[in-house]
Motif scaffolding. Structure first.
Motif, PDB file in Angstrom:
ATOM      1  N   GLY A  32      56.116  13.969  33.527  1.00  0.00           N
ATOM      2  CA  GLY A  32      57.446  13.553  33.971  1.00  0.00           C
ATOM      3  C   GLY A  32      58.142  14.688  34.710  1.00  0.00           C
ATOM      4  N   GLU A  33      58.078  15.876  34.135  1.00  0.00           N
ATOM      5  CA  GLU A  33      58.721  17.023  34.784  1.00  0.00           C
ATOM      6  C   GLU A  33      58.103  17.284  36.148  1.00  0.00           C
ATOM      7  OE1 GLU A  33      58.507  20.272  32.070  1.00  0.00           O
ATOM      8  OE2 GLU A  33      60.023  19.387  30.769  1.00  0.00           O
ATOM      9  N   ALA A  34      56.770  17.200  36.196  1.00  0.00           N
ATOM     10  CA  ALA A  34      56.078  17.455  37.457  1.00  0.00           C
ATOM     11  C   ALA A  34      56.520  16.436  38.504  1.00  0.00           C
ATOM     12  CB  ALA A  34      54.576  17.390  37.247  1.00  0.00           C
ATOM     13  N   ARG A  35      56.634  15.156  38.066  1.00  0.00           N
ATOM     14  CA  ARG A  35      57.072  14.122  39.003  1.00  0.00           C
ATOM     15  C   ARG A  35      58.457  14.440  39.552  1.00  0.00           C
ATOM     16  NH1 ARG A  35      54.750   9.997  36.135  1.00  0.00           N
ATOM     17  NH2 ARG A  35      56.603   9.681  34.888  1.00  0.00           N
ATOM     18  N   TYR A  40      62.745  14.929  45.735  1.00  0.00           N
ATOM     19  CA  TYR A  40      63.938  15.636  46.177  1.00  0.00           C
ATOM     20  C   TYR A  40      65.033  14.601  46.258  1.00  0.00           C
ATOM     21  CZ  TYR A  40      67.082  18.483  48.963  1.00  0.00           C
ATOM     22  OH  TYR A  40      68.167  19.198  49.412  1.00  0.00           O
ATOM     23  N   ASP A  41      65.951  14.645  45.338  1.00  0.00           N
ATOM     24  CA  ASP A  41      67.062  13.706  45.401  1.00  0.00           C
ATOM     25  C   ASP A  41      67.922  14.084  46.589  1.00  0.00           C
ATOM     26  OD1 ASP A  41      67.412  13.469  41.844  1.00  0.00           O
ATOM     27  OD2 ASP A  41      66.537  12.055  43.246  1.00  0.00           O
ATOM     28  N   CYS A  42      68.241  13.149  47.422  1.00  0.00           N
ATOM     29  CA  CYS A  42      69.109  13.460  48.555  1.00  0.00           C
ATOM     30  C   CYS A  42      70.485  13.833  48.020  1.00  0.00           C
ATOM     31  CB  CYS A  42      69.195  12.268  49.502  1.00  0.00           C
ATOM     32  SG  CYS A  42      67.717  12.103  50.505  1.00  0.00           S
ATOM     33  N   ARG A  51      60.790   6.794  51.857  1.00  0.00           N
ATOM     34  CA  ARG A  51      60.842   6.326  50.474  1.00  0.00           C
ATOM     35  C   ARG A  51      60.829   7.492  49.502  1.00  0.00           C
ATOM     36  NH1 ARG A  51      56.817   3.480  47.920  1.00  0.00           N
ATOM     37  NH2 ARG A  51      57.892   2.972  46.010  1.00  0.00           N
ATOM     38  N   ARG A  52      60.040   8.503  49.763  1.00  0.00           N
ATOM     39  CA  ARG A  52      59.950   9.626  48.837  1.00  0.00           C
ATOM     40  C   ARG A  52      60.283  10.928  49.563  1.00  0.00           C
ATOM     41  NH1 ARG A  52      55.542   9.549  44.355  1.00  0.00           N
ATOM     42  NH2 ARG A  52      56.018   7.510  43.457  1.00  0.00           N
ATOM     43  N   HIS A  58      64.286  15.071  55.058  1.00  0.00           N
ATOM     44  CA  HIS A  58      64.003  13.635  54.998  1.00  0.00           C
ATOM     45  C   HIS A  58      65.183  12.832  54.459  1.00  0.00           C
ATOM     46  CE1 HIS A  58      59.828  15.432  54.809  1.00  0.00           C
ATOM     47  NE2 HIS A  58      59.959  14.908  56.002  1.00  0.00           N
ATOM     48  N   CYS A  59      66.333  13.447  54.433  1.00  0.00           N
ATOM     49  CA  CYS A  59      67.555  12.743  54.040  1.00  0.00           C
ATOM     50  C   CYS A  59      68.425  12.597  55.290  1.00  0.00           C
ATOM     51  CB  CYS A  59      68.339  13.543  52.993  1.00  0.00           C
ATOM     52  SG  CYS A  59      67.376  13.936  51.525  1.00  0.00           S
TER      53      CYS A  59
END
Ligand SMILES: *[C@@H]1O[C@H](CO)[C@@H](O)[C@H](O)[C@H]1NC(C)=O
Ligand SMILES: *[C@@H]1O[C@H](CO)[C@@H](O)[C@H](O)[C@H]1NC(C)=O
Ligand SMILES: *[C@@H]1O[C@H](CO)[C@@H](O)[C@H](O)[C@H]1NC(C)=O
Length: 282
Positions: A32-35, A40-42, A51-52, A58-59
């Motif tokens: 989970g931490e690695a994910r 990168y939350d915009c 999408r990711r 990418h924002c």
């Protein structure tokens, strides 16, 4: 199988099964931490172009916001128009701070102000508080804004986003001992109008003598000393009452630029200042 052996097997299983469970929970946590790290939350006021998104690149900023690559954030420009509503009280240049809800308040009415508030209210000196705020993580920007010219509106340009939605400004009413005007952590939004009273910093007694007042009502060089016996807490200013009018025992430096004691023409009624906010320059 004896009763004892089956008990033993159950006991062993209970131990192993539990620890196996514990291990797998641990693994999930790590994954989970690695994910989360890969994501990168915009930042505030932007949205993902892909999408990711892996990076700010990418924002995309929402409409009306501009990219700031250096801070990896989106910001909006807002204009504060300051109207001086008084008859004879010019304002000194403004301390301007854009911040979030965790930044320290400029003042709490009824309480002593922070160190540095007296310097603004007595001498228009923003140096100390400008420095204190610029060191604070809860502050987006802290600077000294333009003076508000006599008989005109002054405009101060700020940047904000939803992570930094508040603004604090402060300036001295210069024909006074320790009077100041302020916005004390006001929400920033297009169309906001704030009518503000004048405040007394509580750091200086209001003796209304030119030896302790810096403004143009006094001749240059008469000084701006701090009086003893400030009231000790921030409160709505009681105005400029002309308490020395009629006195004949004043020194030349204590008199106004016109050779008379400072009179009640420097008084005002609240509100003394209007601040209007707009997305567009007015
Ligand atoms: C303003 O305040 C700062 C620090 O508090 C001080 O160093 C500076 O001399 C002051 N400026 C003036 C013009 O008095
Ligand atoms: C603001 O202050 C000045 C003093 O510099 C004063 O003459 C003026 O009338 C005040 N009011 C406005 C609206 O500018
Ligand atoms: C100052 O702003 C007010 C309100 O926005 C406006 O009514 C007034 O005409 C302006 N004064 C000047 C001198 O521009």
């Amino acid at each position: 199988m004896t009763k004892f052996t089956s008990f033993l097997l159950i006991a062993i299983c209970a131990f192993l099964c539990n620890s196996a469970q514990a291990t797998s929970t641990g693994k999930e946590l790590l994954q989970g931490e690695a994910r989360e790290l890969a994501w990168y939350d915009c930042p505030a006021n932007s949205e993902a172009k892909r999408r990711r998104p892996r990076r700010f690149a990418h924002c995309r900023c929402m409409q009306g916001f501009e990219r700031d690559e250096e801070r990896e954030a989106c910001f909006r420009t807002v204009y504060l128009t300051v109207n001086n509503l008084s008859y004879m009280q010019p304002f000194s240049p403004f301390l301007v701070v854009v911040h979030n809800h965790y930044a320290p308040k400029l003042f709490v009415p009824g309480m002593p102000g922070p160190e540095g508030l007296g310097a603004i209210a007595e001498a228009g000196n923003t140096t100390m508080l400008e420095h204190v705020y610029s060191m604070d993580d809860n502050v987006l920007e802290s600077f000294v804004g333009t003076n508000v010219p006599a008989n005109a509106n002054g405009t101060i340009e700020i940047r904000m986003n939803s992570d930094y939605p508040l603004v604090t400004i402060a300036a001295m009413c210069v024909n006074s001992n320790d009077c100041f005007v302020a916005l004390n952590g006001a929400p920033i939004y297009n169309g906001a109008m704030y009518y503000e009273p004048a405040w007394d910093a509580g750091t200086e007694m209001n003796n209304e003598l030119c030896t302790h007042v810096p403004g143009p009502a006094c001749a240059a060089g008469t000084g701006n000393a701090r009086t003893e016996m400030g009231e000790g807490f921030v409160h709505v200013h009681r105005g400029f009452q002309g308490i020395n009018v009629g006195r004949t025992d004043l020194t030349e430096d204590e008199l106004g630029a016109n050779g008379e004691p400072l009179g009640s023409m420097y008084d005002w009624r609240n509100p003394i200042m209007l601040v209007s906010m707009s997305d567009a320059m007015m």
